[in-house]
Design an enzyme around this catalytic site. Structure first.
Site, PDB file in Angstrom:
ATOM      1  N   GLU A 117      -0.008  -4.223  23.256  1.00 31.86           N
ATOM      2  CA  GLU A 117       0.362  -4.183  24.597  1.00 31.86           C
ATOM      3  C   GLU A 117      -0.685  -3.563  25.329  1.00 31.86           C
ATOM      4  OE1 GLU A 117       3.326  -1.012  25.542  1.00 31.86           O
ATOM      5  OE2 GLU A 117       3.900  -2.190  27.368  1.00 31.86           O
ATOM      6  N   GLU A 137       9.843   6.117  21.275  1.00 33.14           N
ATOM      7  CA  GLU A 137       9.661   4.367  20.755  1.00 33.14           C
ATOM      8  C   GLU A 137      11.050   3.852  20.076  1.00 33.14           C
ATOM      9  OE1 GLU A 137       6.671   3.519  21.326  1.00 33.14           O
ATOM     10  OE2 GLU A 137       6.069   5.439  21.807  1.00 33.14           O
ATOM     11  N   GLU A 195       9.346   2.088  30.349  1.00 38.26           N
ATOM     12  CA  GLU A 195       8.908   3.485  29.961  1.00 38.26           C
ATOM     13  C   GLU A 195       9.509   4.623  30.643  1.00 38.26           C
ATOM     14  OE1 GLU A 195       6.884   3.639  27.700  1.00 38.26           O
ATOM     15  OE2 GLU A 195       5.921   1.598  27.770  1.00 38.26           O
TER      16      GLU A 195
HETATM   17 ZN   LIG Z   1       6.801   3.676  25.709  1.00 43.72          ZN
END
Ligand SMILES: [Zn+2]
Length: 812
Positions: free
Chosen positions: A129, A299, A321
Site C-alpha cells: 500500500e 487491522e 482508515e
Molecule cells: Zn488502517
C-alpha cells in the site's frame, strides 16, 4: 495501515483524472496466476505471471524496477515496450490470458518486496500500500481492479513462505521447495502478501478461522503473542456480530516484521506488524499493551472495511482508515473496559487531527490525488483522526443502532467490490431517516474546522462560528455543527449551520458547551462572567481536557496571551483525572522544549505535584501516566534523575511503566554511554531497545547524544526506530537540540532515502523538527530550499508558530 505520526502535502489537490499510467483501456482483470522463483541469498527473483484480462485496446501494465523479458499469448510473442514505470503491450482489443516473464531485485527501501534485517539475518517481506505491488509483479496496480490471485513460490527449502491464503501444496526438490497457495477471493493488488524467511509460528483459532502468529527465530528469545491472539479473537468476535458477516478467509496470520515503515498493514489474511505490536510479556508497558490491542483491532476491521469492500480510488482512503480507527476503539472499549479507551481516542485521534487541521497547509478529508507520492502523503492525522472523529459525531447524531445497521447493509451490498463515501452515507441515511449526506458533505470536502465563539448578551447566549487557524488569521466559514449545550445541568442540542445563532438563557448558574468533547470544534468562551459559569459547571474529565486543549490552541494562535494561559494552568495543578492531567503534562512539556529556561520551573512544579497525586493510584491508566510524568521529571530535575537512576542496577525489578524514567534518570546522572550502548545491543525486545534508545538520547552531554546518532546511522539501530525513536527522544531533551539539528541537517539526504516511498519522514519533520528548529528558522528555510521534501511547508508553518510563542514567553 496503522500509524500515528504522518503529515500531508500542502500542494494543490487536483481533480483526479489519470489514476495510474496503466489500465486505461482495460475493462477487467479476472485473475493473476503468479509464479516466483526467489533467490533468497542473492536477493533476486524471476517471475512469470499469467493475467486473465479483457480490454478494449492496447494494454498497459504498471511495473517498477522490473525487467520484462517477454509477453506472450497462446505461446505467441506479443510486441511490447517498457518505458518508465509502464509496460505497453500491443494487444489491440483483447480478451484472454497474457503471460509475462520478468526479473526483479529485492527492494532496498521499506516498500515493495524488501529485505527486513534482524542481527546479521533477514526476512523478505512485502509492503504494497499504496502503489507498490508493481514492484513485485506487472499488474494494473489500482484498487478498483480487483482480481483473484493464485501464487506459487519457489525458494530455499529451509525457509517458510507465508501469503494471504493457506498452502495448497508443497513440493521439495533438493535444496529448493515449491509452495503453491490457494486462490484468493477477488481483491485489490495492494493487499497481496508474500513473506519468506525463518519464521516461527504459534497457532490458535476463532470459530472456523485458523489463527497464526509468525515471527523471526532469534537465539535470544521469541515474540510472546498471547495478548495479540486475545485481541485478534476479541476483534473477530466483535466484528462478525457487528457487521453480520463472518471473517471471509480460512486463516489469518499476524506477522511480526523486524523492519517496518508503518505500524501495521492489513494484507488480507496476512497482516504485518512491527515486532513491538505483537509482543507482550511481564515487562510490557501499559501504553504498549494498549497499542497492541488497538492496532490489532484496527487491522482486523480492515478485513471487512478495506479488504472485502474497498474504496474505488485513493481519494476515499480516509474512509478505510477513519472507519478502522473508529471501530478499533469500539472493540478495545468492549474488550478492555478498564482502559476507558475513548479518552485516548479524544486525545490521540481527535486531538491530533485538530492540531494538524488548524494549519494553513492542511487538506480536506476527501482529498483529490493522482500520483503515488500524493497518496503516501494522505496517510496522516486527517485521514485517520479527523475522519474517525466525524464518524463518531455522526454516530452520536443518528444513534449507534442505526449506524450499525447502515454499515452492515453497506458491506453486504459492496462485498468483493468497490464503493465510495457517498455509498456509505446513503446507507446511513436510509437506516436513520436523517440527512446524513448534508452533514458529511459539510465536513469532508472542506479543509479545517470551526471555533465557536460563545458570549452572553442581555439574557442570550450568542454563538458565532468561524474557521480556526493556528496562524491567527480569521476566516469566515461555516460548518453544520451539532452543538451540545448544558445550562444548569440540562442538556440540549442545536444544529449550528449558519454564522450566528442565539439562545435565550435566563440567569444561569452554570453553562458549558461541546459536552464530553464529542464535537470536532473548539469553544472560545468570551468574558469573565461566562467563563465563571463554565467553571461552575459539573465538568467531566473530558470537559476539562477540552478546556485545556482549546486554551493551548488559543495560546498558539495568539487568541490568548502567555499570561492568561499560565492563569488557566493553575487550575490543573491538583488535577486527579487521567486525561486532563496527561494533556496538561504534554502542553507544559511542549512549552519547556521550545523555551526551556523560562518554563523549567513551572514544568518541574507541575510534574512533581502530579507524581505525588499518582503515587497511591493503582489502575493501569494511572500507572501509564505516572511512567510518563516520571520520565519527564528525570529530564527536568537533576535530583530526581539521580534518585530514579539509582534503581538502574536493579532494573528488572522496576515495574514496566517506570523503567523509562529509571533509564533516563540513569543516563542523565551517569553519562554512561558505553554501558547503555551495551545494554541496547543486548536487548531482546523492541520495547527494551526503545527504552535504551530513549536513555541514549537523554544524556546531558550533547556530544554523547551525537555519538549515539552516528551509531544509529551506521546501521546499528532499526531504520524504523531512527525517526520515531531516536529523533523523537532527542527532541524531548533540550540539551540535545543543537546537535540533533546538526545531525538532521547533515543526514537529510540519507534520511530521505531511508524512508523513500513512505510518508514517514515528513511526519517526523513536522512533529520534531518543528521543535528542535526553534531559534533556527532561517537555517531550516535554507535547508528546505536546497532539498525539496514533502511536508516541508507544514513543518515550517508549525515551526514558525512555535518560534513566535517561544519569543513571547522569553520576553515575558
Ligand atoms: Zn488502517
Amino acid at each position: 495501515m496503522a500509524l500515528k505520526y504522518l503529515i500531508a502535502k500542502p500542494s494543490d489537490w487536483i481533480i483526479m483524472q489519470v489514476t495510474t499510467q496503466a489500465g486505461k483501456a482495460v475493462q477487467q482483470v479476472n485473475e493473476y496466476d503468479v509464479f516466483l522463483d526467489v533467490d533468497f541469498d542473492a536477493l533476486r527473483f524471476s517471475g512469470k505471471v499469467r493475467i486473465d484480462i479483457s480490454s478494449t485496446g492496447d494494454i498497459s501494465l504498471d511495473a517498477v524496477d522490473l525487467e520484462v523479458a517477454s509477453v506472450k499469448t497462446n505461446d505467441r510473442n506479443v510486441p511490447f515496450k517498457q518505458h518508465g514505470n509502464v509496460v505497453d503491450i500491443q494487444t489491440g482489443r483483447f480478451s484472454g490470458t497474457l503471460e509475462v516473464e520478468y526479473k526483479g531485485k529485492v527492494s532496498e527501501s521499506l516498500t515493495g518486496f524488501y529485505k527486513a534485517p534482524y542481527g546479521d539475518k533477514y526476512v523478505l517481506t512485502t509492503h504494497f500500500e499504496a502503489g507498490h505491488a508493481r514492484r513485485l509483479l506487472p499488474c494494473i496496480d489500482h484498487p478498483a481492479y480487483k482480481a483473484d490471485f493464485k501464487l506459487t513460490v519457489r525458494t530455499r527449502s529451509d525457509l517458510s513462505v507465508i501469503s494471504n491464503m493457506p498452502v495448497e501444496s508443497e513440493r521439495k526438490e533438493g535444496n529448493t521447495k515449491t509452495v503453491a497457495f490457494q486462490k484468493t477471493p477477488k481483491m485489490s493488488t495492494y493487499l497481496l502478501y508474500l513473506g519468506i524467511g525463518r519464521f516461527e509460528e504459534d497457532k490458535n483459532r476463532h470459530n472456523k478461522t485458523e489463527l497464526y502468529t509468525a515471527s523471526v527465530v532469534r537465539p535470544d528469545g521469541k515474540i510472546k503473542t498471547g495478548l495479540a491472539f486475545e485481541a485478534a479473537q476479541k476483534s473477530l468476535e466483535f466484528y462478525e456480530k457487528y457487521f453480520g458477516i463472518p471473517y471471509d478467509l480460512p486463516k489469518l496470520h499476524l506477522i511480526a516484521v523486524p523492519e517496518f515503515a508503518y505500524g501495521a498493514m492489513e494484507n488480507w489474511g496476512a497482516i504485518t506488524f512491527r515486532e513491538i505490536l505483537l509482543h507482550a510479556d511481564k515487562d510490557t508497558s501499559t501504553s504498549t499493551k494498549k497499542s497492541i490491542a488497538e492496532v490489532v483491532a484496527h487491522e482486523i476491521a480492515h478485513m471487512w472495511f478495506g479488504d472485502l469492500v474497498t474504496m474505488k480510488w485513493w481519494d476515499d482512503l480516509w474512509l478505510n482508515e477513519s472507519f478502522a480507527t473508529f471501530m478499533a476503539y469500539k472493540v478495545v472499549d468492549w474488550a478492555y473496559p478498564q482502559w476507558k479507551i475513548w479518552q485516548d481516542f479524544v486525545k490521540n485521534s481527535t486531538g491530533g487531527a485538530m492540531a494538524r487541521d488548524a494549519l494553513n497547509s492542511t487538506h480536506p478529508i476527501e482529498a483529490k490525488v493522482r500520483s503515488p507520492e500524493e497518496i503516501e502523503e494522505l496517510f496522516d492525522e486527517i485521514s485517520y483522526g479527523k475522519g474517525a472523529s466525524i464518524l463518531r459525531m455522526i454516530e452520536a447524531y443518528i444513534g449507534p443502532d442505526k449506524f450499525q445497521k447502515g454499515v452492515s447493509k453497506y458491506l453486504q451490498q459492496f462485498r468483493y467490490s468497490n464503493a465510495s463515501g457517498s455509498d456509505l452515507w446513503n446507507h446511513l441515511q436510509q437506516a436513520s431517516g436523517l440527512d446524513v449526506s448534508h452533514v458529511m458533505e459539510g465536513w469532508i470536502g472542506k479543509v479545517g474546522y470551526p471555533v465557536v465563539k460563545a458570549s452572553l448578551s442581555s439574557g442570550k447566549l450568542v454563538l458565532e462560528q468561524e474557521r480556526f487557524l493556528l496562524s491567527g488569521a480569521r476566516d469566515k466559514q461555516t460548518w453544520p455543527i451539532p452543538v451540545t449545550i448544558a445550562v444548569d445541568g440540562r442538556t440540549q442540542q442545536l444544529m449550528l449551520d449558519k454564522e450566528r445563532a442565539e439562545i435565550t438563557v435566563a440567569d444561569p448558574k452554570s453553562l458549558k458547551l461541546n459536552i464530553d468533547r464529542t464535537g470536532f470544534y473548539r469553544i472560545d468562551y468570551r468574558g469573565p462572567v461566562l467563563q465563571s459559569l463554565v467553571w461552575a459547571s459539573k465538568l467531566s474529565g473530558l470537559d476539562r481536557y477540552g478546556l485545556a486543549n482549546d486554551a493551548w490552541a488559543f495560546l498558539n494562535s495568539g487568541r490568548i496571551s502567555w499570561k492568561e494561559y499560565q492563569g488557566l494552568l493553575e487550575r490543573f495543578f491538583d488535577e486527579e483525572d487521567y486525561l486532563p492531567a496527561f494533556e496538561v503534562s504534554e502542553r507544559i512539556t511542549n512549552l519547556f522544549l521550545i523555551a526551556p529556561k523560562k518554563v523549567a520551573d513551572l514544568s518541574r512544579r507541575y510534574h512533581k505535584s502530579q507524581l505525588k497525586i499518582l503515587e497511591g493510584k493503582r489502575d493501569e491508566n494511572s500507572s501509564l501516566l505516572r511512567g510518563t510524568i516520571a520520565a519527564r521529571l528525570a529530564i527536568l530535575d537533576d535530583a530526581y534523575a539521580h534518585e530514579a537512576g539509582a534503581k538502574f542496577k536493579d532494573l528488572a525489578a522496576v515495574e514496566p511503566d517506570m523503567k523509562r524514567s529509571v533509564i533516563v534518570g540513569y543516563a542523565r546522572s551517569s553519562n554512561d554511554h558505553d554501558g547503555l550502548i551495551d545494554r541496547y545491543k543486548k536487548s531482546t525486545t523492541d520495547e527494551d531497545r526503545l527504552r535504551y534508545l530513549e536513555g541514549l538520547a537523554s544524556f546531558k552531554r550533547s556530544d554523547l547524544v551525537r555519538k549515539v546518532q552516528e551509531f544509529a546511522m551506521a546501521g546499528n539501530v532499526k531504520r524504523q526506530d531512527i525517526g520515531r525513536g531516536l529523533l523523537q527522544f532527542a527532541t524531548s531533551n533540550p540539551d540535545a537540540h543543537a546537535v540533533t539539528w546538526e545531525w538532521f541537517r547533515d543526514n537529510i539526504g540519507k534520511l530521505d532515502k531511508m524512508y523513500e516511498g513512505t510518508a514517514t519522514l515528513s511526519a517526523y519533520m513536522r512533529a520534531y523538527v518543528s521543535i528542535i528548529g526553534v531559534g533556527r528558522v532561517g537555517e531550516i528555510e535554507k535547508l528546505f530550499g536546497e532539498h525539496r521534501l514533502a511536508g516541508a511547508d507544514a513543518t515550517l508553518e508549525r515551526l514558525k508558530i512555535h518560534d513566535r510563542l517561544a519569543n513571547e514567553i522569553t520576553k515575558s
